[in-house]
Design an enzyme around this catalytic site. Structure first.
Site, PDB file in Angstrom:
ATOM      1  N   LYS A   1     -10.129  64.036 -36.078  1.00 23.05           N
ATOM      2  CA  LYS A   1     -10.337  62.705 -36.661  1.00 23.05           C
ATOM      3  C   LYS A   1     -11.436  62.785 -37.706  1.00 23.05           C
ATOM      4  O   LYS A   1     -12.528  63.280 -37.433  1.00 23.05           O
ATOM      5  CB  LYS A   1     -10.759  61.700 -35.582  1.00 23.05           C
ATOM      6  CG  LYS A   1      -9.630  61.202 -34.698  1.00 23.05           C
ATOM      7  CD  LYS A   1     -10.144  60.036 -33.873  1.00 23.05           C
ATOM      8  CE  LYS A   1      -9.134  59.582 -32.846  1.00 23.05           C
ATOM      9  NZ  LYS A   1      -9.668  58.483 -32.022  1.00 23.05           N
TER      10      LYS A   1
ATOM     11  N   GLU B   1     -22.526  62.280 -24.499  1.00 24.55           N
ATOM     12  CA  GLU B   1     -21.084  62.581 -24.529  1.00 24.55           C
ATOM     13  C   GLU B   1     -20.746  63.634 -23.473  1.00 24.55           C
ATOM     14  O   GLU B   1     -19.646  63.628 -22.921  1.00 24.55           O
ATOM     15  CB  GLU B   1     -20.646  63.070 -25.915  1.00 24.55           C
ATOM     16  CG  GLU B   1     -20.840  62.064 -27.048  1.00 24.55           C
ATOM     17  CD  GLU B   1     -19.783  60.949 -27.105  1.00 24.55           C
ATOM     18  OE1 GLU B   1     -18.876  60.920 -26.242  1.00 24.55           O
ATOM     19  OE2 GLU B   1     -19.901  60.095 -28.015  1.00 24.55           O
TER      20      GLU B   1
ATOM     21  N   HIS C   1     -19.655  50.501 -28.611  1.00 22.12           N
ATOM     22  CA  HIS C   1     -19.437  50.128 -30.015  1.00 22.12           C
ATOM     23  C   HIS C   1     -19.921  48.710 -30.287  1.00 22.12           C
ATOM     24  O   HIS C   1     -20.486  48.429 -31.355  1.00 22.12           O
ATOM     25  CB  HIS C   1     -17.953  50.239 -30.382  1.00 22.12           C
ATOM     26  CG  HIS C   1     -17.490  51.651 -30.577  1.00 22.12           C
ATOM     27  ND1 HIS C   1     -16.180  52.044 -30.397  1.00 22.12           N
ATOM     28  CD2 HIS C   1     -18.163  52.779 -30.936  1.00 22.12           C
ATOM     29  CE1 HIS C   1     -16.067  53.344 -30.630  1.00 22.12           C
ATOM     30  NE2 HIS C   1     -17.259  53.818 -30.960  1.00 22.12           N
TER      31      HIS C   1
END
Ligand SMILES: NC(=O)c1ccc[n+]([C@@H]2O[C@H](COP(=O)([O-])OP(=O)(O)OC[C@H]3O[C@@H](n4cnc5c(N)ncnc54)[C@H](O)[C@@H]3O)[C@@H](O)[C@H]2O)c1
Ligand SMILES: [Zn+2]
Length: 339
Positions: free
Chosen positions: A124, A166, A231
């Site tokens: 991505k 992460e 987010h």
């Protein structure tokens, strides 16, 4: 690690960057000021475009500057873009490579922990718009990903912990053994387990990405655990004061609680993650945001369907699934409980 994709495959390998970059010709290096200041000796023989560090460089104007710099410098279809930096450089340079002359070769040389374990894997690439993060982009796999752990030596500790978030996520959603290992000893500066941890995470992400490359099957969405709330926090705080990993750390705790309340996650999931993430030096509470405001941006999340919330929720330790139609009152309640 070899990652297969619809047009071929690419290798993710541990390397000495100085040695592997030196013989490459026709390369154009995109990097940021911080990385350049510490490591420019690795790329002195190549043309470099140096951007301002940070998310604000992942924009259309900077993207345009990069393309014009390539054209100006005579880059051709056989040229290669080297993304030499963290996730910002990786996403930007990746999108530049994907679009210049309809696509030229790309090498990812990630320099932050987050870029090594996450953004450089999976193909991505993209940019932010004023309207939101990552709204422009492409699936554009690199030719290779070159990981040199030495570069982590100059990474500020806050950025190291940011990337560690992460790694905790991988443990929570895919690998309880990894989660337990982090609980026993959180990641620290100069951690001798980093090489092994990074490659393990890369392998975990490979498995998920290969099964759902273009995010159509829904299974890639598990990588989004903690990110729906995360987010929203990043957006509410204006992308900057709260780093991505910090926001998803809070997000994981809140989403674990949501999972508990809707009955899909283990009973003590949020407590267990809160304790672990705190020991890692990550925040677990929402930094002065309005829950109603957060909920509003969660409705605009890419996973939401017809305004109804869909979240990646833990179904156990080391397992996760996309759950549709999560009731808003439950979400609000969990946001409030973590203020
Ligand atoms: N494409 C994907 O799949 C994907 C996945 C996750 C995140 N991302 C994107 O990644 C970005 C975040 O990545 P990031 O956390 O690496 O941010 P970043 O690229 O801004 O790097 C963080 C900071 O560390 C500095 N830095 C990087 N490497 C360094 C080094 N070796 N020594 C000293 N300083 C160094 C940078 O200059 C910057 O100030 C976001 O834009 C996010 O959207 C993309
Ligand atoms: Zn993330």
């Amino acid at each position: 690690v070899i990652v297969r994709h619809r047009h071929g495959d690419y290798k993710i390998e541990e390397t000495d960057l100085a040695t592997s970059l030196a013989p490459l010709e026709g390369c154009y290096v995109l990097t940021d000021k911080n990385v350049h200041a510490h490591w420019q000796h690795l790329v002195v023989d190549k043309p470099c475009y140096v951007i301002e560090p940070g998310e604000r460089s992942k924009t259309l104007p900077i993207f345009g500057d990069c393309l014009e710099w390539l054209a100006e410098g005579g880059a051709s279809r056989s040229s290669t873009v080297i993304a030499f930096g963290g996730g910002v450089v990786g996403d930007l340079a990746g999108f530049v490579a994907a679009t210049y002359m309809r696509g030229i070769k790309l090498i990812q040389a990630p320099t932050s922990l987050l870029a090594m374990v996450d953004s450089s894997v999976g193909g991505k690439v993209g940019l932010d718009l004023d309207q939101g993060k990552n709204l422009v982009g492409a699936f554009y796999p690199p030719m290779s990903v070159l990981i040199d752990y030495k570069l982590l030596a100059t990474l500020p500790n806050r950025e190291l912990i940011n990337g560690a978030a992460e790694i905790w996520k991988y443990g929570a959603i895919l690998d309880e053994h990894l989660l337990a290992m982090l609980e026993e000893r959180p990641i620290g500066p100069g951690d001798d387990r980093l090489p092994q941890l990074v490659m393990h995470c890369v392998e975990l992400k490979r498995l998920v990405v290969e099964a759902d490359e273009l995010e159509t099957a829904g299974t890639r969405a598990v990588l989004n655990f903690g990110h729906t709330v995360g987010h929203a926090i990043e957006k509410a705080t204006g992308y900057g004061p709260v780093l991505h990993g910090e926001a998803i750390s809070v997000g994981m705790v809140v989403e674990a609680l949501i999972g508990e309340k809707v009955g899909v996650s283990p009973k003590n999931a949020s407590d267990r993650l809160r304790m672990g993430l705190r020991s890692q030096g990550l925040p677990t509470e929402i930094p002065g945001c309005d829950p109603a405001d957060l909920l509003k941006s969660m409705r605009l999340d890419k996973k939401a369907f017809k305004g109804r919330l869909a979240l990646a929720l833990l179904t156990g330790y080391g397992s996760c699934k996309l759950v549709h139609d999560v009731p808003e009152p439950v979400v609000l309640e969990c946001l409030r409980e973590n203020l």
